[in-house]
Design a protein around this motif. Structure first.
Motif, PDB file in Angstrom:
ATOM      1  N   ALA A 188       5.177   0.787  10.471  1.00  0.00           N
ATOM      2  CA  ALA A 188       5.652   2.001  11.134  1.00  0.00           C
ATOM      3  C   ALA A 188       4.506   2.917  11.558  1.00  0.00           C
ATOM      4  O   ALA A 188       4.630   3.688  12.514  1.00  0.00           O
ATOM      5  N   LYS A 189       3.396   2.831  10.861  1.00  0.00           N
ATOM      6  CA  LYS A 189       2.248   3.677  11.222  1.00  0.00           C
ATOM      7  C   LYS A 189       1.381   3.029  12.289  1.00  0.00           C
ATOM      8  O   LYS A 189       0.332   3.560  12.662  1.00  0.00           O
ATOM      9  N   GLY A 190       1.789   1.877  12.735  1.00  0.00           N
ATOM     10  CA  GLY A 190       1.035   1.220  13.795  1.00  0.00           C
ATOM     11  C   GLY A 190      -0.201   0.496  13.302  1.00  0.00           C
ATOM     12  O   GLY A 190      -1.080   0.161  14.096  1.00  0.00           O
ATOM     13  N   VAL A 191      -0.279   0.270  12.000  1.00  0.00           N
ATOM     14  CA  VAL A 191      -1.432  -0.486  11.499  1.00  0.00           C
ATOM     15  C   VAL A 191      -0.971  -1.867  11.048  1.00  0.00           C
ATOM     16  O   VAL A 191       0.196  -2.081  10.710  1.00  0.00           O
ATOM     17  N   LEU A 192      -1.911  -2.785  11.058  1.00  0.00           N
ATOM     18  CA  LEU A 192      -1.596  -4.170  10.707  1.00  0.00           C
ATOM     19  C   LEU A 192      -1.044  -4.258   9.295  1.00  0.00           C
ATOM     20  O   LEU A 192      -1.549  -3.618   8.374  1.00  0.00           O
ATOM     21  N   ALA A 193      -0.001  -5.033   9.154  1.00  0.00           N
ATOM     22  CA  ALA A 193       0.627  -5.186   7.853  1.00  0.00           C
ATOM     23  C   ALA A 193       1.211  -6.580   7.748  1.00  0.00           C
ATOM     24  O   ALA A 193       1.404  -7.267   8.749  1.00  0.00           O
ATOM     25  N   ALA A 194       1.457  -6.989   6.501  1.00  0.00           N
ATOM     26  CA  ALA A 194       2.049  -8.304   6.269  1.00  0.00           C
ATOM     27  C   ALA A 194       3.179  -8.151   5.285  1.00  0.00           C
ATOM     28  O   ALA A 194       3.189  -7.240   4.456  1.00  0.00           O
ATOM     29  N   THR A 195       4.146  -9.053   5.380  1.00  0.00           N
ATOM     30  CA  THR A 195       5.247  -9.039   4.432  1.00  0.00           C
ATOM     31  C   THR A 195       5.917 -10.410   4.434  1.00  0.00           C
ATOM     32  O   THR A 195       5.599 -11.266   5.261  1.00  0.00           O
ATOM     33  N   ALA A 196       6.793 -10.600   3.479  1.00  0.00           N
ATOM     34  CA  ALA A 196       7.572 -11.833   3.463  1.00  0.00           C
ATOM     35  C   ALA A 196       8.862 -11.588   4.223  1.00  0.00           C
ATOM     36  O   ALA A 196       9.383 -10.476   4.204  1.00  0.00           O
ATOM     37  N   GLU A 197       9.373 -12.616   4.885  1.00  0.00           N
ATOM     38  CA  GLU A 197      10.586 -12.419   5.687  1.00  0.00           C
ATOM     39  C   GLU A 197      11.783 -12.061   4.805  1.00  0.00           C
ATOM     40  O   GLU A 197      12.737 -11.459   5.271  1.00  0.00           O
ATOM     41  N   THR A 198      11.717 -12.421   3.527  1.00  0.00           N
ATOM     42  CA  THR A 198      12.826 -12.109   2.627  1.00  0.00           C
ATOM     43  C   THR A 198      12.865 -10.625   2.259  1.00  0.00           C
ATOM     44  O   THR A 198      13.884 -10.110   1.828  1.00  0.00           O
ATOM     45  N   ALA A 199      11.724  -9.941   2.416  1.00  0.00           N
ATOM     46  CA  ALA A 199      11.666  -8.510   2.100  1.00  0.00           C
ATOM     47  C   ALA A 199      12.353  -7.722   3.209  1.00  0.00           C
ATOM     48  O   ALA A 199      12.473  -8.193   4.330  1.00  0.00           O
ATOM     49  N   PRO A 200      12.831  -6.491   2.901  1.00  0.00           N
ATOM     50  CA  PRO A 200      13.414  -5.677   3.977  1.00  0.00           C
ATOM     51  C   PRO A 200      12.325  -5.350   5.007  1.00  0.00           C
ATOM     52  O   PRO A 200      11.226  -4.968   4.628  1.00  0.00           O
ATOM     53  N   VAL A 201      12.624  -5.574   6.268  1.00  0.00           N
ATOM     54  CA  VAL A 201      11.564  -5.448   7.273  1.00  0.00           C
ATOM     55  C   VAL A 201      11.868  -4.361   8.306  1.00  0.00           C
ATOM     56  O   VAL A 201      11.545  -4.489   9.460  1.00  0.00           O
ATOM     57  N   THR A 202      12.484  -3.282   7.864  1.00  0.00           N
ATOM     58  CA  THR A 202      12.681  -2.180   8.800  1.00  0.00           C
ATOM     59  C   THR A 202      11.313  -1.576   9.134  1.00  0.00           C
ATOM     60  O   THR A 202      10.400  -1.578   8.322  1.00  0.00           O
ATOM     61  N   ASP A 203      11.219  -1.025  10.313  1.00  0.00           N
ATOM     62  CA  ASP A 203       9.975  -0.407  10.772  1.00  0.00           C
ATOM     63  C   ASP A 203       8.785  -1.351  10.666  1.00  0.00           C
ATOM     64  O   ASP A 203       7.694  -0.956  10.278  1.00  0.00           O
ATOM     65  N   PHE A 204       9.030  -2.575  10.956  1.00  0.00           N
ATOM     66  CA  PHE A 204       7.936  -3.537  10.936  1.00  0.00           C
ATOM     67  C   PHE A 204       8.106  -4.448  12.137  1.00  0.00           C
ATOM     68  O   PHE A 204       9.191  -4.967  12.382  1.00  0.00           O
TER      69      PHE A 204
END
Lengths: 722, 153
Positions: free
Chosen positions: A27-43
């Motif tokens: 959401a802040k416009g910086v590079l980020a990573a996550t797992a698809e199983t995690a909630p991915v709002t604002d990503f």
């Protein structure tokens, strides 16, 4: 059963498995990573890597054939050192904040910007994903990350190796570096590889590629619209008694904006039949009623007294006294017809009710325009409008409409349908040909003043054309009353010309106009490059040498153009006194130079071969660039040779392809394309092949026949093409 | 009315009025959307399918005339010639927007089925009826040549 569109959505695609790694911007416009199983709002992910190692690149631009699915994928796969065969693509959902074109600040495709605006963004997303996988592998193996190499989606260190998918779970727990290190050009493996195959190659050769017109949804009804025979008319009443005899006809309704009557039916064929059977009464009091000849005359009259000054440096009043001192002048007047985009997939759009709003299925070029347009018509918030982007069967600018006209029509039809079932609006070829939003008709008048030595001392250039942007959502781009798309290509000319004045007048008509592959350059390049050829001929200079002398090598764009010109001179073996045609043009930050080789017998012209050189910065996909030059050239030839949309008493005379002949296989010349080696940032390739091709052909015709062509299409000058 | 049609080797029952073009039966009724609508007047070739082995414009071919015919669409194009053509199309990266390409491929299969070694002029003549707005003709012709070589090998 719906075989075409998965209810889970195409975005899920093969990545529907749990545990995929997503890399993108938070959401802040910086590079980020996550797992698809995690909630991915604002990503917003650009990169997805499945547990099985499949890399999927999320494409923020639509694909109309220009190669974005291949290009953006190349950028990510390059930085990841991915196995090209294991990379797939999916189109991004509509979301301005997340998937904006960085040059537009909104989500949309156009102006040959897809690669140019995405170049660093997609590379950095790929580089960040690579760094995460490397660190995850280092952690798993207990080795120094610096010892790990990556090749074809396999990470290795010493005797250990594993594919991307094996490190996805750990990688999704790590934080990406703020500024990932991208490769230096000498490290490129995929960027610049001319043997890389297109990503849309399989689906478009076995019938499985999904275009918007291919959408079939349960319970869907089909809609076709009868529109005003003249632009600007409104419905006053209709009779559908004949339509009731059409099997499959459901109902007919006036569109809420009175622009037409929509016929609903159980299939496309019945919808077309029923629509044709409607008897509609129109109020044509505000409609266009002129003939083409009158409109041409009215354009020319506007050249006598330009309304606006379009030159940043010199007004026409300042040019006049210099011109008065000229020893000789070159005078020319040009006219250009309306042109239809005529993409082979006629326009269409499907709207389906959802729990919270609607889903729009479209080969959507400008989600940023389509979404609010549909939302407003249906009384929804933009967030309630989901857009599923599918392949577009061509656009050439037609789908990038500030009015989002066919999306709006679909929304109006959906609104009057009762909003219970999906509505698929389909245009027939005749609807598409007669539906407006044409490349505007235009006229140019130029006077070039020469001194006693044949040197240019003044240039008076006037353009009359309907503005594309005025009154549209793009009005903000108008400066000093001048729509830049009306005069681009003259105002942005790279030539050193003293006392260069440019006047502009806006033509007024209810006929809607729009950008058409290369926009204003479609007419400005023809005028400018014909004038340059006239100048060379009048002053006894070689057309190429003269242009090189008029380009200042200190200018960045000029230096690039000089390289393109010299390259096409080399590959074509151009010699002084050459009987071929030359033209070059700068558009969309790209330089293209063309030599046209033709054979003329009496008035019959055959184009044998085109030589094209292009300077478009770093060549990401050289074969796609080549294809865009070939296609752009062919697109230009058809129009220049014989295409025109004409009006009789305000009604479009052309109905279908027999009246608007596309270039055919046997007419296509051989094309040899050379790309200038360049380390400049990449620039556009979809449009820049169009502008110089037409004048190169016209200049070749002059070289062989002594006949100049001022009024397009060329068939008006009595030429035929074989 | 109900008709039984043989499409891609299967018998399919469809409900349509006489006079309905095969194109819309395929696309709307049977969801065989690989066959494309371009002009509706048999002029552009986007809707080309094979009827009894011959390339045919499905937008001007009517359902009542097809009862005893074998119809093949891009989805069912799987013989040796079809495979060679599709492989060649991919190797030459022919496609751009892709809308006309099913029709181009069905015509190319027709050409190579009756003339496995066409000359350049024969290719251009045969493919003349399939319009491509992206103008991929240079590559279409290269791909037909390549497919011809593949079949010879």
């Amino acid at each position: 059963m719906n075989i075409n569109v998965s209810r889970r959505g195409f975005l899920a695609g093969s990545a529907a498995t749990a545990g995929a790694l997503l890399v993108g911007l938070n959401a802040k416009g910086v590079l980020a990573a996550t797992a698809e199983t995690a909630p991915v709002t604002d990503f917003n992910p650009f990169v997805k890597i499945d547990a099985d190692g499949t890399l999927s690149v999320v494409i923020k631009h639509f694909e109309m054939g220009q190669g974005t699915t291949t290009g953006l994928t190349t950028l990510v796969a390059e930085e990841l050192d991915a196995d090209w065969a294991r990379v797939t693509t999916e189109f991004a959902p509509a979301d301005n904040a997340k998937y904006a074109n960085l040059f537009f600040s909104i989500q949309g495709t156009g102006g040959s910007t897809s690669i140019a605006n995405s170049y660093m963004q997609y590379r950095e997303a790929g580089a960040a994903a690579r760094d995460l996988l490397v660190r995850a592998a280092a952690q798993n193996w207990g080795v120094d990350p610096a010892s790990i190499t990556v090749e074809k989606s396999i990470l290795s260190s010493g005797d250990k190796s594993g594919h991307f998918g094996e490190f996805v779970a750990v990688a999704s727990t790590l934080t990406p570096v703020e500024k990932p290190t991208v490769k230096t050009p000498d490290q490129f493996r995929l960027i610049g590889d001319a043997t890389l195959h297109r990503k849309d190659n399989i689906g478009k050769t076995n019938g499985t590629a999904q275009f918007a017109m291919d959408v079939n949804l349960p319970g869907m009804v089909y809609a076709a619209i009868q529109r005003s025979p003249k632009f600007g008319g409104t419905v006053t009443g209709f009779d559908d008694s004949a339509a009731k005899n059409v099997a499959g006809f459901i109902a007919a309704q006036v569109l809420p904006n009175k622009a037409g009557v929509v016929a609903f039916a159980k299939n496309t064929w019945a919808a077309f039949q029923a629509r044709d059977a409607l008897s509609v009464q129109w109020d044509l009091s505000k409609a266009e009623t002129r003939n083409t000849a009158k409109m041409v005359e009215d354009h020319k009259a506007l050249l006598d007294k330009p309304q606006f000054n379009a030159s940043p440096e010199t007004t026409l009043d300042e040019v006049a006294p210099v011109m008065a001192g000229a020893a000789k002048t070159i005078d020319a007047e040009f006219t250009f017809p309306f042109l239809a985009h005529a993409a082979l997939e006629a326009l269409n759009c499907t709207i389906e009710p959802t729990k919270n709003g609607v889903r729009v299925y479209d080969g959507c070029q400008m989600p940023a325009l389509t979404r609010p347009t549909v939302a407003k018509i249906l009384g929804l918030e933009p967030a309630q409008v989901e857009i599923k982007t599918l392949y577009a069967g061509g656009s050439f600018g037609r789908r990038a409409n500030p009015d989002a006209d066919y999306n709006a029509e679909a929304a109006l039809a959906f609104a009057v349908s009762g909003r219970k079932v999906p509505v698929k609006l389909v245009w027939s070829r005749e609807d598409d040909m007669r539906g407006g939003y044409y490349r505007p008709m235009a006229a140019h008048r130029a006077k070039i003043g020469l001194d006693g030595d044949g040197k240019v001392i003044a240039w008076d250039h006037r353009v009359a054309v309907k503005s594309i942007m005025k009154g549209s959502l793009f009005e903000g781009m108008i400066k000093n009353d001048v729509d830049p798309t009306s005069v681009e290509g003259v105002t942005e000319s790279l030539y050193s010309v003293p006392s260069f004045g440019i006047g502009l007048s806006d033509f007024q008509t209810p006929v809607p106009v729009l950008w058409w592959r290369s926009v204003g350059n479609t007419h400005t390049a023809f005028a400018m490059e014909t004038l340059m050829d006239m100048l060379a001929h009048e002053t006894g200079q070689d057309p190429i040498d003269m242009r090189l002398a008029m380009l200042d090598p200190q200018g960045a764009s000029q230096a690039r153009m000089i390289n393109a010109i010299k390259l096409v001179r080399d590959i074509s073996g151009w010699k002084k006194g050459d009987k071929r045609g030359f033209a070059c043009h700068f558009s969309f930050n790209t330089c293209v130079a063309v030599v046209a080789d033709i054979t003329v017998k009496d008035s019959s012209v055959h184009v044998n071969k085109l030589f094209m050189a292009v300077e478009c910065g770093v060549a990401i996909n050289p074969d796609v660039i080549k294809a865009q030059m070939e296609g752009g050239a062919g697109f230009a030839l058809t129009a220049i040779m014989r295409n025109e949309i004409t009006l009789a008493d305000g009604e479009v005379e052309q109905q279908n392809f027999p009246d608007y002949e596309l270039l055919r296989n046997g007419e296509m010349p051989a094309v040899e394309v050379a790309i200038v080696k360049s380390n400049n940032a990449p620039t556009g390739v979809g449009e820049p092949g169009v502008p110089p091709t037409g004048p190169a052909l016209a200049n070749a015709i002059f070289a062989q026949t002594g006949k100049r062509i001022f009024d397009l299409p060329m068939t008006k000058a009595g030429f035929e093409f074989v | 009315m109900q008709y039984q049609l043989k499409i891609n080797g299967e018998t399919r029952t469809v409900d349509a009025e006489p006079g309905t073009p095969l194109l819309w039966v395929l696309r709307d009724g049977l969801e065989l959307t690989g066959t494309k609508f371009g002009c509706g007047v048999a002029y552009c070739g986007a809707c080309t399918v094979h009827v009894d082995g011959s390339p045919t414009r499905s937008c001007q071919t009517f359902i009542e005339d097809l009862v005893d015919s074998e119809i093949t669409t891009i989805e069912g194009a799987q013989d040796k010639v079809a495979q060679a053509v599709q492989a060649a199309w991919r190797e030459k990266d022919v496609v751009q927007c892709g809308w006309c390409q099913s029709g181009q491929i069905m015509s190319a299969i027709g050409l190579l089925s009756e003339n496995p070694k066409p000359s350049d002029d024969e290719i251009k003549d045969y493919m003349q009826g399939n319009a491509c707005r992206c103008v991929t003709y240079v590559r279409i012709n290269d791909a037909v040549k390549l497919a011809s070589q593949k079949l010879e090998a």
